[in-house]
Motif scaffolding. Structure first.
Motif, PDB file in Angstrom:
ATOM      1  N   LEU A  46       1.979  -5.134  19.022  1.00  0.00           N
ATOM      2  CA  LEU A  46       1.307  -3.834  19.026  1.00  0.00           C
ATOM      3  C   LEU A  46       0.391  -3.653  20.232  1.00  0.00           C
ATOM      4  CD1 LEU A  46       0.386  -3.490  15.243  1.00  0.00           C
ATOM      5  CD2 LEU A  46       1.912  -1.989  16.520  1.00  0.00           C
ATOM      6  N   GLU A  47      -0.072  -4.758  20.785  1.00  0.00           N
ATOM      7  CA  GLU A  47      -0.969  -4.696  21.947  1.00  0.00           C
ATOM      8  C   GLU A  47      -0.294  -4.158  23.206  1.00  0.00           C
ATOM      9  OE1 GLU A  47      -4.624  -5.809  22.717  1.00  0.00           O
ATOM     10  OE2 GLU A  47      -4.219  -4.708  20.872  1.00  0.00           O
ATOM     11  N   SER A  48       1.019  -4.369  23.331  1.00  0.00           N
ATOM     12  CA  SER A  48       1.694  -4.019  24.586  1.00  0.00           C
ATOM     13  C   SER A  48       2.855  -3.042  24.431  1.00  0.00           C
ATOM     14  CB  SER A  48       2.216  -5.295  25.262  1.00  0.00           C
ATOM     15  OG  SER A  48       3.076  -6.006  24.388  1.00  0.00           O
ATOM     16  N   ASP A  49       3.303  -2.797  23.200  1.00  0.00           N
ATOM     17  CA  ASP A  49       4.469  -1.939  22.968  1.00  0.00           C
ATOM     18  C   ASP A  49       4.000  -0.587  22.432  1.00  0.00           C
ATOM     19  OD1 ASP A  49       6.805  -0.693  21.928  1.00  0.00           O
ATOM     20  OD2 ASP A  49       7.786  -2.642  21.719  1.00  0.00           O
ATOM     21  N   THR A  50       4.001   0.417  23.288  1.00  0.00           N
ATOM     22  CA  THR A  50       3.452   1.740  22.939  1.00  0.00           C
ATOM     23  C   THR A  50       4.221   2.410  21.806  1.00  0.00           C
ATOM     24  OG1 THR A  50       2.752   2.028  25.237  1.00  0.00           O
ATOM     25  CG2 THR A  50       2.817   3.999  23.872  1.00  0.00           C
ATOM     26  N   GLU A  51       5.556   2.360  21.855  1.00  0.00           N
ATOM     27  CA  GLU A  51       6.333   3.023  20.811  1.00  0.00           C
ATOM     28  C   GLU A  51       6.161   2.318  19.463  1.00  0.00           C
ATOM     29  OE1 GLU A  51      10.761   4.874  19.897  1.00  0.00           O
ATOM     30  OE2 GLU A  51      10.582   3.235  21.349  1.00  0.00           O
ATOM     31  N   PHE A  52       6.104   1.012  19.498  1.00  0.00           N
ATOM     32  CA  PHE A  52       5.867   0.237  18.281  1.00  0.00           C
ATOM     33  C   PHE A  52       4.509   0.612  17.686  1.00  0.00           C
ATOM     34  CE2 PHE A  52       5.368  -4.212  16.292  1.00  0.00           C
ATOM     35  CZ  PHE A  52       6.219  -3.899  15.237  1.00  0.00           C
ATOM     36  N   PHE A  53       3.514   0.760  18.543  1.00  0.00           N
ATOM     37  CA  PHE A  53       2.178   1.165  18.108  1.00  0.00           C
ATOM     38  C   PHE A  53       2.220   2.536  17.434  1.00  0.00           C
ATOM     39  CE2 PHE A  53      -1.937   3.211  18.698  1.00  0.00           C
ATOM     40  CZ  PHE A  53      -2.809   2.235  18.249  1.00  0.00           C
ATOM     41  N   GLN A  54       2.975   3.469  18.022  1.00  0.00           N
ATOM     42  CA  GLN A  54       3.091   4.807  17.448  1.00  0.00           C
ATOM     43  C   GLN A  54       3.815   4.774  16.099  1.00  0.00           C
ATOM     44  OE1 GLN A  54       1.686   7.727  18.377  1.00  0.00           O
ATOM     45  NE2 GLN A  54       0.624   6.484  19.905  1.00  0.00           N
ATOM     46  N   ALA A  55       4.825   3.908  16.002  1.00  0.00           N
ATOM     47  CA  ALA A  55       5.542   3.759  14.735  1.00  0.00           C
ATOM     48  C   ALA A  55       4.595   3.293  13.644  1.00  0.00           C
ATOM     49  CB  ALA A  55       6.700   2.777  14.890  1.00  0.00           C
ATOM     50  N   TYR A  56       3.712   2.379  13.993  1.00  0.00           N
ATOM     51  CA  TYR A  56       2.721   1.896  13.034  1.00  0.00           C
ATOM     52  C   TYR A  56       1.691   2.966  12.709  1.00  0.00           C
ATOM     53  CZ  TYR A  56       3.628  -2.934  11.843  1.00  0.00           C
ATOM     54  OH  TYR A  56       4.136  -4.054  11.264  1.00  0.00           O
ATOM     55  N   LYS A  57       1.233   3.655  13.732  1.00  0.00           N
ATOM     56  CA  LYS A  57       0.191   4.671  13.557  1.00  0.00           C
ATOM     57  C   LYS A  57       0.641   5.770  12.591  1.00  0.00           C
ATOM     58  CE  LYS A  57      -2.774   7.748  16.278  1.00  0.00           C
ATOM     59  NZ  LYS A  57      -3.049   8.276  17.646  1.00  0.00           N
ATOM     60  N   ASN A  58       1.937   6.088  12.594  1.00  0.00           N
ATOM     61  CA  ASN A  58       2.461   7.180  11.781  1.00  0.00           C
ATOM     62  C   ASN A  58       3.080   6.737  10.454  1.00  0.00           C
ATOM     63  OD1 ASN A  58       2.285   9.829  13.472  1.00  0.00           O
ATOM     64  ND2 ASN A  58       2.893   8.252  14.922  1.00  0.00           N
ATOM     65  N   ALA A  59       3.034   5.435  10.169  1.00  0.00           N
ATOM     66  CA  ALA A  59       3.625   4.923   8.921  1.00  0.00           C
ATOM     67  C   ALA A  59       2.845   5.422   7.707  1.00  0.00           C
ATOM     68  CB  ALA A  59       3.640   3.401   8.938  1.00  0.00           C
ATOM     69  N   ASP A  60       3.551   5.655   6.620  1.00  0.00           N
ATOM     70  CA  ASP A  60       2.923   6.146   5.395  1.00  0.00           C
ATOM     71  C   ASP A  60       2.312   5.025   4.570  1.00  0.00           C
ATOM     72  OD1 ASP A  60       3.859   9.180   5.199  1.00  0.00           O
ATOM     73  OD2 ASP A  60       5.533   7.989   5.969  1.00  0.00           O
ATOM     74  N   LEU A  61       2.841   3.815   4.757  1.00  0.00           N
ATOM     75  CA  LEU A  61       2.335   2.661   4.021  1.00  0.00           C
ATOM     76  C   LEU A  61       2.422   1.446   4.946  1.00  0.00           C
ATOM     77  CD1 LEU A  61       1.245   2.410   1.122  1.00  0.00           C
ATOM     78  CD2 LEU A  61       3.525   1.676   0.405  1.00  0.00           C
ATOM     79  N   ILE A  62       1.298   0.726   5.077  1.00  0.00           N
ATOM     80  CA  ILE A  62       1.219  -0.455   5.947  1.00  0.00           C
ATOM     81  C   ILE A  62       0.743  -1.620   5.089  1.00  0.00           C
ATOM     82  CG2 ILE A  62       0.267  -1.409   8.075  1.00  0.00           C
ATOM     83  CD1 ILE A  62      -0.427   1.466   8.937  1.00  0.00           C
ATOM     84  N   LEU A  63       1.629  -2.599   4.866  1.00  0.00           N
ATOM     85  CA  LEU A  63       1.357  -3.674   3.920  1.00  0.00           C
ATOM     86  C   LEU A  63       1.350  -5.029   4.626  1.00  0.00           C
ATOM     87  CD1 LEU A  63       3.790  -2.375   1.160  1.00  0.00           C
ATOM     88  CD2 LEU A  63       1.304  -2.075   1.211  1.00  0.00           C
ATOM     89  N   ALA A  64       0.350  -5.830   4.361  1.00  0.00           N
ATOM     90  CA  ALA A  64       0.158  -7.098   5.069  1.00  0.00           C
ATOM     91  C   ALA A  64       1.201  -8.135   4.687  1.00  0.00           C
ATOM     92  CB  ALA A  64      -1.236  -7.645   4.789  1.00  0.00           C
ATOM     93  N   ASP A  65       1.968  -8.588   5.665  1.00  0.00           N
ATOM     94  CA  ASP A  65       3.008  -9.597   5.458  1.00  0.00           C
ATOM     95  C   ASP A  65       2.585 -10.883   6.162  1.00  0.00           C
ATOM     96  OD1 ASP A  65       5.207 -11.223   5.454  1.00  0.00           O
ATOM     97  OD2 ASP A  65       6.626  -9.709   6.099  1.00  0.00           O
ATOM     98  N   GLY A  66       2.040 -11.817   5.419  1.00  0.00           N
ATOM     99  CA  GLY A  66       1.702 -13.099   6.021  1.00  0.00           C
ATOM    100  C   GLY A  66       0.296 -13.563   5.676  1.00  0.00           C
ATOM    101  N   LYS A  67       0.184 -14.824   5.300  1.00  0.00           N
ATOM    102  CA  LYS A  67      -1.118 -15.399   4.962  1.00  0.00           C
ATOM    103  C   LYS A  67      -2.101 -15.384   6.147  1.00  0.00           C
ATOM    104  CE  LYS A  67      -1.462 -16.376   0.641  1.00  0.00           C
ATOM    105  NZ  LYS A  67      -1.576 -17.673   0.003  1.00  0.00           N
ATOM    106  N   PRO A  68      -1.639 -15.567   7.410  1.00  0.00           N
ATOM    107  CA  PRO A  68      -2.601 -15.499   8.511  1.00  0.00           C
ATOM    108  C   PRO A  68      -3.390 -14.192   8.546  1.00  0.00           C
ATOM    109  CG  PRO A  68      -0.573 -16.486   9.282  1.00  0.00           C
ATOM    110  CD  PRO A  68      -0.311 -16.014   7.896  1.00  0.00           C
ATOM    111  N   LEU A  69      -2.758 -13.073   8.156  1.00  0.00           N
ATOM    112  CA  LEU A  69      -3.473 -11.801   8.105  1.00  0.00           C
ATOM    113  C   LEU A  69      -4.537 -11.820   7.009  1.00  0.00           C
ATOM    114  CD1 LEU A  69      -1.102 -11.015   9.949  1.00  0.00           C
ATOM    115  CD2 LEU A  69      -1.044  -8.807   8.795  1.00  0.00           C
ATOM    116  N   ILE A  70      -4.236 -12.469   5.902  1.00  0.00           N
ATOM    117  CA  ILE A  70      -5.207 -12.601   4.815  1.00  0.00           C
ATOM    118  C   ILE A  70      -6.408 -13.418   5.296  1.00  0.00           C
ATOM    119  CG2 ILE A  70      -5.591 -13.344   2.438  1.00  0.00           C
ATOM    120  CD1 ILE A  70      -3.466 -11.134   2.688  1.00  0.00           C
ATOM    121  N   TRP A  71      -6.123 -14.526   5.999  1.00  0.00           N
ATOM    122  CA  TRP A  71      -7.206 -15.381   6.509  1.00  0.00           C
ATOM    123  C   TRP A  71      -8.086 -14.623   7.496  1.00  0.00           C
ATOM    124  CZ3 TRP A  71      -3.055 -19.586   7.820  1.00  0.00           C
ATOM    125  CH2 TRP A  71      -2.607 -20.178   6.634  1.00  0.00           C
ATOM    126  N   ILE A  72      -7.455 -13.876   8.404  1.00  0.00           N
ATOM    127  CA  ILE A  72      -8.209 -13.117   9.405  1.00  0.00           C
ATOM    128  C   ILE A  72      -9.064 -12.046   8.722  1.00  0.00           C
ATOM    129  CG2 ILE A  72      -8.005 -11.482  11.335  1.00  0.00           C
ATOM    130  CD1 ILE A  72      -5.476 -13.086  12.181  1.00  0.00           C
TER     131      ILE A  72
END
Length: 250
Positions: A46-72
């Motif tokens: 997401l830091e370097s891919d503009t279209e990927f960032f836009q896809a995330y920005k416009n998503a209706d639901l964003i769900l955390a996949d991965g324990k590292p995200l929970i730890w952070i």
């Protein structure tokens, strides 16, 4: 719905049951919604891919996949309730769909894999409706004729759910670009889930997944493909963490 800022994106802070409830509502609303499931690799991209960032920005639901995200999230003092990986979420969507009468189209995976996954899912979830499956050729995303073929195929079958198994960021970008053309109530990028459901790729043991070691299991299985990626993610997530540590992303 409780959406929180998380580094360079946002997260809908839900339990698995809450996520399935929200997905059910999105399907019933029929607004061409889509779901993304960020993991550590996605955060780095997401830091370097503009279209990927836009896809995330416009998503209706964003769900955390991965324990590292929970730890952070705990380090950020804004803990995420639960890890909701695509490979755990998709079976729950199938279970819910079998009860609600929703149909699913599976796009992606290698030739024959989606068909086998569909058979296994129908055996597992009584009354599950698979509207169709299709494995596009390599590089299809750059072939307008193939893209139009997929759009026509999917939209003509009118599934309630489009499950995209093309890997990231390809899957998320495909949904972001063409969701309105396909006119599907809900789309979701599910990564390698179809390989798991087909039985040709084995998931990590549950204890490894619960301990946040699923990445290690996968790397041991595919060291050439994954070792460099995981090392890259581990190196890059540290500066990303400090960059966004004090920010409240809206």
């Amino acid at each position: 719905m409780s959406r929180i800022g998380f580094l360079n994106t946002q997260i809908d802070n839900l339990t698995m049951n809450e996520a399935v409830e929200n997905i059910t509502k999105l399907i019933e609303d029929k607004n061409n919604s889509y779901v993304v499931t960020p993991n550590l690799d996605h955060i780095v991209m997401l830091e370097s891919d503009t279209e990927f960032f836009q896809a995330y920005k416009n998503a209706d639901l964003i769900l955390a996949d991965g324990k590292p995200l929970i730890w952070i999230s705990k380090l950020l003092k804004n803990p995420i309730k639960e890890k909701i990986s695509g490979s755990d979420l998709f079976p729950q969507i199938c279970k819910m769909s079998s009860k609600k009468g929703f149909s699913i189209f599976i796009l992606g995976a290698a030739e024959g894999v989606a068909e086998q996954a569909a058979k296994n899912l129908i055996n597992k979830y009584r009354n599950l409706k698979i509207a169709g499956v299709y494995s596009p050729p390599f590089g299809f995303e750059n072939d307008n004729e193939e893209i139009n073929k997929i759009i026509e195929m999917v939209s003509s079958l009118k599934p309630d759910i489009l499950a995209v198994s093309l890997g990231s960021p390809k899957g998320e970008k495909f949904i972001y670009r063409y969701k309105d053309s396909m006119n599907i109530p809900l789309s979701i990028s599910i990564g390698a889930t179809i390989d798991f459901e087909a039985g040709n790729v084995k998931r990590a043991p549950k204890w490894m997944s619960n301990a946040g070691l699923e990445w290690l299991y996968r790397m041991m299985k595919e060291p050439r493909r994954l070792a460099k990626r995981y090392l890259n993610d581990a190196c890059k997530i540290v500066p990303i963490y400090f960059k966004y540590k004090e920010r409240n992303i809206k």
